[in-house]
Scaffold this active site. Structure first.
Site, PDB file in Angstrom:
ATOM      1  N   CYS A   1       1.059  -1.024   0.321  1.00 48.75           N
ATOM      2  CA  CYS A   1      -0.086   0.023  -0.429  1.00 48.75           C
ATOM      3  C   CYS A   1       0.738   1.445  -0.044  1.00 48.75           C
ATOM      4  O   CYS A   1       0.537   2.737  -0.370  1.00 48.75           O
ATOM      5  CB  CYS A   1      -1.293   0.201   1.435  1.00 48.75           C
ATOM      6  SG  CYS A   1      -2.125  -1.418   1.504  1.00 48.75           S
TER       7      CYS A   1
ATOM      8  N   HIS B   1      -3.449   7.056   1.996  1.00 47.67           N
ATOM      9  CA  HIS B   1      -4.170   6.037   2.059  1.00 47.67           C
ATOM     10  C   HIS B   1      -4.492   5.519   2.406  1.00 47.67           C
ATOM     11  O   HIS B   1      -5.270   5.466   4.143  1.00 47.67           O
ATOM     12  CB  HIS B   1      -2.314   4.721   2.031  1.00 47.67           C
ATOM     13  CG  HIS B   1      -3.234   3.221   1.887  1.00 47.67           C
ATOM     14  ND1 HIS B   1      -4.014   2.853   0.943  1.00 47.67           N
ATOM     15  CD2 HIS B   1      -2.852   2.126   2.375  1.00 47.67           C
ATOM     16  CE1 HIS B   1      -4.300   2.121   1.174  1.00 47.67           C
ATOM     17  NE2 HIS B   1      -3.789   1.489   2.475  1.00 47.67           N
TER      18      HIS B   1
ATOM     19  N   ASN C   1     -10.251  -0.514  -0.098  1.00 44.44           N
ATOM     20  CA  ASN C   1      -8.996  -0.111   0.067  1.00 44.44           C
ATOM     21  C   ASN C   1      -8.176  -0.692  -0.993  1.00 44.44           C
ATOM     22  O   ASN C   1      -8.327  -1.641  -1.166  1.00 44.44           O
ATOM     23  CB  ASN C   1      -8.134  -1.038   1.500  1.00 44.44           C
ATOM     24  CG  ASN C   1      -6.772  -0.495   1.886  1.00 44.44           C
ATOM     25  OD1 ASN C   1      -6.356  -0.541   0.577  1.00 44.44           O
ATOM     26  ND2 ASN C   1      -5.777  -1.177   2.443  1.00 44.44           N
TER      27      ASN C   1
END
Ligand code: ACO
Length: 320
Positions: free
Chosen positions: A111, A247, A277
């Site tokens: 990520c 993020h 996500n």
């Protein structure tokens, strides 16, 4: 010379899957998912796959920047879910968009990947080796998510986002990166590919596995530390920052980071409610939305911050 973002693009997965849809598959509810994570729906790709989402985001970023793909010197794709060991997703994009003059390779940092790729691009621009670089974050996590595990399957979505960056005279760009490999087991995925949300096929080497609470604690500690370190190193004040683009892993993580930084939540834009996500894609998808909605003004100081598997973390302070 400094690194400026001159165009953005994005391409989420084509199929919207709501929390109610997931409640038909596993024992969960919209209330549980939304209150724990902020997520209401996610986009999954049903045919384009990682490389074509990445290529579409890339085309849109080039159009937005007003450049032809032939002008690109390099393509960097941050992805944990490429279709193959090789060719890389970046090389697939290069072929698809006709960026015939660009070198291309992938970066793997889960990520945090987009932040690492942007900092890598900056070092090529700062050295004078290249002038125009396409930085992509793309992930198709639906291939490696266990759709029978309610603890993880509700969290993720598919998508790609991209930025064209160029060396320009004015502005500023500074980045920091970090990793702690000893904590790798907290968040793992031994497969890059193989599963399929629609057909129920499973990835050969297993699914994403994570200790959710450890990831949560890591993120809410590391992100503020990293942002403070970056600002202090550049002698910049929090008041100068217009937006912190984090993020998009969990609304509660972002709220907690805002609190620890003692900054108003309004400075932390979010779109996790719509996308879930999307790993390496989450920051560039959000940047693209904000850019197209006219929320970013030339000269704004913004901070991007990522965290994720590895464990890895990183932040960038830049002038829009
Ligand atoms: N629906 C209903 N109940 C659920 C669900 C679900 N989807 N998932 C878990 N539960 C249940 C569990 O079974 C458990 O029940 P039990 O007490 O009867 O055993 C209960 O809810 C609590 O489970 P926890 O896992 O302790 O839930 P927690 O409050 O920690 O929330 C979450 C889980 C949302 C994953 C949280 O830990 C978190 O946000 N962690 C951060 C991790 C993250 O965001 N990861 C994303 C990927 S990593 C990255 O992007 C960097």
């Amino acid at each position: 010379m400094t690194t400026r973002i001159i165009g953005t693009g994005s391409c989420p997965g084509d199929r919207v899957v709501t929390n109610e849809d997931l409640a038909q598959i596993v024992e969960t509810s919209d209330e549980w998912i939304a209150s724990r994570t902020g997520i209401r729906q996610r986009h999954l790709t049903t045919g384009m796959g990682n490389s074509r989402m990445a290529a579409e985001a890339a085309k849109r970023a080039c159009e937005n920047a007003g450049i032809r793909p032939e002008e690109l010197d390099l393509i960097l794709t941050a992805t944990s879910t490429p279709e193959y060991c090789f060719p890389s997703t970046a090389c697939q994009v290069q072929a698809e968009i006709g960026a015939v003059n660009a070198a291309a390779f992938d970066i793997s940092a889960a990520c945090t990947g987009f932040v690492f790729a942007l900092i890598t691009a900056e070092s090529f621009l700062a050295s004078g080796m290249y002038r125009t670089i396409l930085v992509i974050g793309a992930d198709e996590l639906s291939k490696v998510v266990d759709w029978e595990d309610r603890k993880t399957c509700v969290l993720f979505g598919d998508g790609a986002g991209a930025c064209v960056v160029r060396a320009e005279e004015s502005g500023s760009f500074h980045g920091i990166m970090g990793a702690d490999g000893s904590r790798g087991p907290v968040l793992t995925c031994l497969s890059r590919s193989g599963g399929n949300f629609l057909t129920g096929e499973k990835p050969e080497h297993g699914f994403i596995s994570m200790d959710g609470q450890e990831v949560f604690k890591f993120a809410v500690k590391k992100v503020p530390e990293c942002v403070n370190e970056l600002l202090a190193a550049q002698n910049r004040k929090k008041e100068e920052v217009r937006y912190y683009i984090l993020h998009q892993a969990n609304e509660r993580i972002i709220e907690s980071v805002a609190k620890r930084l003692k900054e108003p939540i309004e400075k932390f834009p979010m779109n996790i409610q719509n996308y879930g996500n999307t790993s390496g894609a989450s920051i560039p998808i959000l940047l693209d939305e904000m850019n197209r909605q006219g929320k970013l003004d030339k000269g704004d100081t913004i901070v991007l911050a990522g965290f994720g598997g590895g464990l890895t973390w990183g932040a960038v302070l830049l002038t829009w």
